[in-house]
Motif scaffolding. Structure first.
Motif, PDB file in Angstrom:
ATOM      1  N   GLY A   1      56.742  22.472  35.491  1.00 55.82           N
ATOM      2  CA  GLY A   1      57.060  22.718  36.890  1.00 55.82           C
ATOM      3  C   GLY A   1      58.533  22.493  37.170  1.00 55.82           C
ATOM      4  N   ASP A   2      58.806  21.590  38.102  1.00 58.41           N
ATOM      5  CA  ASP A   2      60.182  21.276  38.476  1.00 58.41           C
ATOM      6  C   ASP A   2      60.702  20.025  37.785  1.00 58.41           C
ATOM      7  OD1 ASP A   2      60.454  23.449  40.196  1.00 58.41           O
ATOM      8  OD2 ASP A   2      59.596  22.353  41.879  1.00 58.41           O
ATOM      9  N   CYS A   3      60.169  19.716  36.602  1.00 57.94           N
ATOM     10  CA  CYS A   3      60.571  18.492  35.905  1.00 57.94           C
ATOM     11  C   CYS A   3      60.898  18.778  34.444  1.00 57.94           C
ATOM     12  CB  CYS A   3      59.461  17.436  35.983  1.00 57.94           C
ATOM     13  SG  CYS A   3      59.132  16.862  37.666  1.00 57.94           S
ATOM     14  N   ALA A   4      61.736  17.921  33.886  1.00 59.10           N
ATOM     15  CA  ALA A   4      62.086  17.976  32.472  1.00 59.10           C
ATOM     16  C   ALA A   4      62.006  16.577  31.892  1.00 59.10           C
ATOM     17  CB  ALA A   4      63.488  18.558  32.280  1.00 59.10           C
ATOM     18  N   TYR A   5      61.697  16.495  30.604  1.00 57.57           N
ATOM     19  CA  TYR A   5      61.495  15.217  29.926  1.00 57.57           C
ATOM     20  C   TYR A   5      62.359  15.195  28.668  1.00 57.57           C
ATOM     21  CZ  TYR A   5      57.596  15.678  33.096  1.00 57.57           C
ATOM     22  OH  TYR A   5      56.836  15.889  34.231  1.00 57.57           O
ATOM     23  N   LEU A   6      63.390  14.351  28.666  1.00 55.37           N
ATOM     24  CA  LEU A   6      64.365  14.314  27.579  1.00 55.37           C
ATOM     25  C   LEU A   6      63.878  13.394  26.478  1.00 55.37           C
ATOM     26  CD1 LEU A   6      65.990  15.598  29.883  1.00 55.37           C
ATOM     27  CD2 LEU A   6      67.994  14.347  29.071  1.00 55.37           C
ATOM     28  N   ALA A   7      63.654  13.969  25.302  1.00 52.37           N
ATOM     29  CA  ALA A   7      63.147  13.223  24.161  1.00 52.37           C
ATOM     30  C   ALA A   7      64.081  12.086  23.789  1.00 52.37           C
ATOM     31  CB  ALA A   7      62.959  14.163  22.972  1.00 52.37           C
ATOM     32  N   SER A   8      63.504  11.055  23.167  1.00 53.85           N
ATOM     33  CA  SER A   8      64.294   9.879  22.784  1.00 53.85           C
ATOM     34  C   SER A   8      64.576   9.873  21.289  1.00 53.85           C
ATOM     35  CB  SER A   8      63.562   8.586  23.178  1.00 53.85           C
ATOM     36  OG  SER A   8      62.304   8.502  22.522  1.00 53.85           O
TER      37      SER A   8
ATOM     38  N   GLU B   1      71.997   2.370  27.810  1.00 47.42           N
ATOM     39  CA  GLU B   1      71.244   1.834  28.936  1.00 47.42           C
ATOM     40  C   GLU B   1      69.940   2.601  29.093  1.00 47.42           C
ATOM     41  OE1 GLU B   1      73.742   2.150  32.325  1.00 47.42           O
ATOM     42  OE2 GLU B   1      75.235   0.715  31.586  1.00 47.42           O
ATOM     43  N   ASP B   2      68.891   1.889  29.511  1.00 44.86           N
ATOM     44  CA  ASP B   2      67.625   2.525  29.861  1.00 44.86           C
ATOM     45  C   ASP B   2      67.051   3.352  28.719  1.00 44.86           C
ATOM     46  OD1 ASP B   2      67.942   1.456  32.432  1.00 44.86           O
ATOM     47  OD2 ASP B   2      69.050   3.206  33.103  1.00 44.86           O
ATOM     48  N   ALA B   3      66.812   2.708  27.582  1.00 42.84           N
ATOM     49  CA  ALA B   3      66.244   3.416  26.436  1.00 42.84           C
ATOM     50  C   ALA B   3      64.844   3.913  26.760  1.00 42.84           C
ATOM     51  CB  ALA B   3      66.208   2.497  25.225  1.00 42.84           C
ATOM     52  N   GLY B   4      64.536   5.114  26.340  1.00 43.07           N
ATOM     53  CA  GLY B   4      63.229   5.713  26.549  1.00 43.07           C
ATOM     54  C   GLY B   4      63.360   7.180  26.890  1.00 43.07           C
ATOM     55  N   VAL B   5      62.270   7.795  27.289  1.00 34.84           N
ATOM     56  CA  VAL B   5      62.268   9.203  27.682  1.00 34.84           C
ATOM     57  C   VAL B   5      62.754   9.318  29.120  1.00 34.84           C
ATOM     58  CG1 VAL B   5      60.789  11.187  28.182  1.00 34.84           C
ATOM     59  CG2 VAL B   5      60.494   9.920  26.051  1.00 34.84           C
TER      60      VAL B   5
ATOM     61  N   VAL C   1      62.364   6.506  33.860  1.00 36.40           N
ATOM     62  CA  VAL C   1      62.515   6.340  32.417  1.00 36.40           C
ATOM     63  C   VAL C   1      61.201   5.795  31.891  1.00 36.40           C
ATOM     64  CG1 VAL C   1      63.804   5.265  30.544  1.00 36.40           C
ATOM     65  CG2 VAL C   1      64.981   5.840  32.672  1.00 36.40           C
ATOM     66  N   LEU C   2      60.646   6.446  30.884  1.00 34.56           N
ATOM     67  CA  LEU C   2      59.387   6.015  30.281  1.00 34.56           C
ATOM     68  C   LEU C   2      59.703   5.068  29.130  1.00 34.56           C
ATOM     69  CD1 LEU C   2      57.581   9.491  30.253  1.00 34.56           C
ATOM     70  CD2 LEU C   2      57.745   7.805  32.100  1.00 34.56           C
ATOM     71  N   THR C   3      59.139   3.874  29.197  1.00 34.80           N
ATOM     72  CA  THR C   3      59.579   2.806  28.289  1.00 34.80           C
ATOM     73  C   THR C   3      58.460   2.219  27.441  1.00 34.80           C
ATOM     74  OG1 THR C   3      59.303   1.166  30.063  1.00 34.80           O
ATOM     75  CG2 THR C   3      61.491   2.178  29.812  1.00 34.80           C
TER      76      THR C   3
ATOM     77  N   PRO D   1      56.092   1.758  24.070  1.00 33.22           N
ATOM     78  CA  PRO D   1      56.553   1.754  22.674  1.00 33.22           C
ATOM     79  C   PRO D   1      56.750   3.143  22.082  1.00 33.22           C
ATOM     80  CG  PRO D   1      54.909   0.054  22.989  1.00 33.22           C
ATOM     81  CD  PRO D   1      54.968   0.811  24.280  1.00 33.22           C
ATOM     82  N   ALA D   2      55.859   4.081  22.374  1.00 32.34           N
ATOM     83  CA  ALA D   2      56.008   5.428  21.824  1.00 32.34           C
ATOM     84  C   ALA D   2      57.242   6.116  22.375  1.00 32.34           C
ATOM     85  CB  ALA D   2      54.761   6.261  22.137  1.00 32.34           C
ATOM     86  N   MET D   3      57.576   5.863  23.634  1.00 28.04           N
ATOM     87  CA  MET D   3      58.698   6.536  24.279  1.00 28.04           C
ATOM     88  C   MET D   3      60.033   5.963  23.836  1.00 28.04           C
ATOM     89  SD  MET D   3      57.130   8.835  26.135  1.00 28.04           S
ATOM     90  CE  MET D   3      56.029   8.927  24.744  1.00 28.04           C
ATOM     91  N   VAL D   4      60.089   4.666  23.651  1.00 26.50           N
ATOM     92  CA  VAL D   4      61.319   4.019  23.182  1.00 26.50           C
ATOM     93  C   VAL D   4      61.499   4.237  21.687  1.00 26.50           C
ATOM     94  CG1 VAL D   4      62.496   1.798  22.902  1.00 26.50           C
ATOM     95  CG2 VAL D   4      61.269   2.298  25.022  1.00 26.50           C
ATOM     96  N   GLY D   5      60.381   4.399  20.973  1.00 25.08           N
ATOM     97  CA  GLY D   5      60.408   4.466  19.512  1.00 25.08           C
ATOM     98  C   GLY D   5      60.831   5.786  18.923  1.00 25.08           C
ATOM     99  N   GLY D   6      61.370   6.696  19.729  1.00 28.08           N
ATOM    100  CA  GLY D   6      61.847   7.979  19.208  1.00 28.08           C
ATOM    101  C   GLY D   6      60.745   9.003  19.138  1.00 28.08           C
ATOM    102  N   THR D   7      60.745   9.956  20.067  1.00 29.97           N
ATOM    103  CA  THR D   7      59.632  10.907  20.137  1.00 29.97           C
ATOM    104  C   THR D   7      59.796  12.111  19.213  1.00 29.97           C
ATOM    105  OG1 THR D   7      60.699  11.940  22.062  1.00 29.97           O
ATOM    106  CG2 THR D   7      59.014  10.268  22.493  1.00 29.97           C
ATOM    107  N   TRP D   8      60.988  12.335  18.700  1.00 34.77           N
ATOM    108  CA  TRP D   8      61.260  13.400  17.723  1.00 34.77           C
ATOM    109  C   TRP D   8      60.697  14.733  18.214  1.00 34.77           C
ATOM    110  CZ3 TRP D   8      64.577  11.783  14.000  1.00 34.77           C
ATOM    111  CH2 TRP D   8      64.937  12.692  12.993  1.00 34.77           C
ATOM    112  N   GLU D   9      59.706  15.312  17.492  1.00 32.29           N
ATOM    113  CA  GLU D   9      59.140  16.606  17.874  1.00 32.29           C
ATOM    114  C   GLU D   9      57.725  16.476  18.426  1.00 32.29           C
ATOM    115  OE1 GLU D   9      59.731  18.215  14.059  1.00 32.29           O
ATOM    116  OE2 GLU D   9      61.763  18.923  14.457  1.00 32.29           O
ATOM    117  N   SER D  10      57.388  15.287  18.911  1.00 33.75           N
ATOM    118  CA  SER D  10      56.014  15.026  19.355  1.00 33.75           C
ATOM    119  C   SER D  10      55.835  15.153  20.860  1.00 33.75           C
ATOM    120  CB  SER D  10      55.594  13.609  18.933  1.00 33.75           C
ATOM    121  OG  SER D  10      56.245  12.625  19.743  1.00 33.75           O
ATOM    122  N   LEU D  11      56.908  15.167  21.633  1.00 32.11           N
ATOM    123  CA  LEU D  11      56.805  15.142  23.088  1.00 32.11           C
ATOM    124  C   LEU D  11      56.397  16.518  23.602  1.00 32.11           C
ATOM    125  CD1 LEU D  11      57.294  13.015  25.354  1.00 32.11           C
ATOM    126  CD2 LEU D  11      59.559  14.052  25.654  1.00 32.11           C
ATOM    127  N   LYS D  12      55.176  16.632  24.110  1.00 34.99           N
ATOM    128  CA  LYS D  12      54.629  17.926  24.507  1.00 34.99           C
ATOM    129  C   LYS D  12      53.900  17.814  25.842  1.00 34.99           C
ATOM    130  CE  LYS D  12      56.196  19.780  20.795  1.00 34.99           C
ATOM    131  NZ  LYS D  12      55.442  20.107  19.593  1.00 34.99           N
TER     132      LYS D  12
END
Length: 505
Positions: free
Chosen positions: A94-101, A110-114, A130-132, A134-145
């Protein structure tokens, strides 16, 4: 010569130069061997608008002299949020975007996470959360869908390339700018991991299953999300020597799983049609496989139909394989129909590929992730082509693609410390040579298709990338006539396609 002068000259000559470098991409040449063959042609180059900052090298190349300013052809940048950079795959909804970590360098900022963005005004994206977990801070690579139908956002903690255990599921259906964590215990609490390996993932078409892959040794897991508050692994098993991204038939019964240099076709109907929360205890049948030597590190697949006939676009992130289109009427025996390559990906240009992409990290001029504007009779495909930027193709004719637009964002040289969430600006630029393309370059040299002159130059060093061109790995996603995308150093960008080229006519 000034940049303006080069642009003026190039505008009038680009089409001629590129036409001379390759015949336009069309159906397979007579006698083409689908295992050993290298697709020999590039797509027709885009015809750009007067005043565009067009490519001055061959199609897809970014010569060093032009890297600071970037390129644009039939696309305009209308909004941007750079922040601290972006990880590999950053979806939108929609009107949102989620930047992978990116882990662990995101912890230095600052503010580690998605990072969550409200892009309801595309010209002025605003960070809202900011999504914080463990999965979000731990580097989402190609999994964020994202799953559009169910309004779910899922990501796993990948760490450095591969990890295990953590998954977070969010409801974004009501307020996409403020995702609501659904699994507050299983998969999210540090002491409650789930038995999965993680690097990449994808939703089943109905959104009831999230499939997680961990590359080596080819382990894939099916996570039941019929109750998204309690993710439950209902199947896990080996699928081969490697497992990357995946595509599905619309009924969810067949998976096209990318591997090292091809794809494995699996019958996943037992998982798709299971009663909810039911564990599947037997291996999934292999329907077939397709292996090729034109490209490597196959990335993911996109299912489409042309006049009702099923096809798969599959992307190679290395070896200049570009994007292949297969007719999968018979899933066990996919038929290679055509390819989308840029001129810089052709064997005769591998010397230029290596020379001009050097000193900018492991990835060069290669495709990574693509989307189409619609799954039935797609009109356009947009791809993140790493150092070649964002590339948009007319794919209305499945036997002959042409490029209609491109956008290569300006270099962010010297900003490494300001972009701790950019994989390119941090870990990706430590090793300087574009090693992902080494085999394609070596093959072209050994077969006498390209020379070695210029490959070793003053930028051919082993360490210390210079961020001279961004890495565009994330899929550009269509929002009407706009593309929402992230490149690692430039962050989120809202791009406007020129109405003269999109939709293709």
């Amino acid at each position: 010569m000034t940049r303006a002068a080069r642009v003026a000259i190039t505008f009038s000559t680009t089409a001629v130069l590129l036409a001379g470098s390759a015949v336009a991409s069309a159906a397979p040449p007579a006698g083409f061997d689908e295992f050993t063959g290298i697709w020999p042609t590039a797509v027709d180059p885009a015809s750009c608008r007067p005043g565009d900052l067009v490519e001055t090298g061959i199609q897809g190349e970014v010569p060093l002299a032009d890297r600071t300013s970037g390129y644009t052809c039939n696309i305009d940048l209308i909004g941007q949020y750079q922040g601290q950079g972006a990880g590999p795959i950053s979806p939108t909804y929609g009107d949102c975007a989620y930047l992978a970590s990116t882990f662990p360098t995101n912890l230095l900022g600052e503010d580690a996470g998605v990072q969550v963005l409200d892009v309801s005004d595309p010209a002025h994206p605003v960070r809202t959360a900011v999504l914080t977990e463990p999965a979000m801070v731990g580097g989402t690579w190609e999994s964020l869908k994202v799953h559009e139908g169910r309004g779910l956002l899922v990501g796993t903690g990948v760490g450095l390339i591969e990890s295990a255990g953590y998954i977070s599921v969010y409801d974004i259906s009501e307020d996409c700018a403020h995702p609501r964590l659904l699994n507050t215990t299983t998969g999210s609490l540090p002491n409650m991991p789930v038995p999965i390996t993680t690097h990449e993932g994808a939703f089943s078409p109905d959104g009831n299953t999230y499939w997680a892959s961990g590359i080596a040794p080819g382990w894939v897991s099916a996570v039941d999300l019929t109750d998204p508050t309690q993710p439950m692994v209902v199947w896990g098993g080996l699928t081969g020597v490697a497992a990357h991204g995946m595509g599905f038939t619309p009924d969810g019964n067949t998976m096209f799983l990318s591997n090292l240099a091809g794809m494995t076709i699996l019958d996943i109907s037992a998982v798709q049609n299971r009663p909810p929360r039911t564990v599947i205890g037997h291996p999934l049948p292999h329907l077939g496989s397709k292996i090729w030597t034109d490209g490597l590190l196959s990335q993911h697949s996109v299912y489409v139909t042309y006049d009702g006939v099923p096809h798969i676009f599959t992307v190679d992130e290395g070896g200049s394989g570009g994007v292949k289109l297969f007719d999968v009427t018979e899933p066990a025996t996919p038929r290679w129909r055509t390819s989308a390559k840029l001129a810089i990906n052709l064997p005769e240009n591998m010397d230029r590929w290596a020379a001009s992409s050097a000193a900018n990290g492991a990835f060069g001029y290669d495709a990574h992730y693509c989307t189409v504007d619609r799954p039935e009779n797609p009109r356009a495909m947009a791809c993140g082509w790493i150092q070649s930027g964002i590339r948009v193709f007319d794919v209305t004719d499945p036997d002959r693609f042409r490029e209609i637009a491109y956008f290569n964002p300006p270099a962010q040289t010297g900003k490494n410390l300001k972009l701790p969430n950019s994989l390119h600006a941090t870990l990706g630029s430590i090793a300087a040579p574009p090693i992902i393309g080494t085999l394609a370059v070596a093959r072209a040299i050994l077969q006498g298709e390209t020379g070695t002159g210029g490959i070793v130059n003053d930028r051919s060093r082993l360490v210390g990338g210079d961020l001279s061109a961004d890495w565009c790995l994330s899929p550009p996603e269509f929002h009407g006539d706009k593309l929402y995308v992230t490149c690692m150093d430039n962050g989120f960008m809202a791009l406007q396609l020129d109405l003269a080229v999109y939709p293709p006519r």
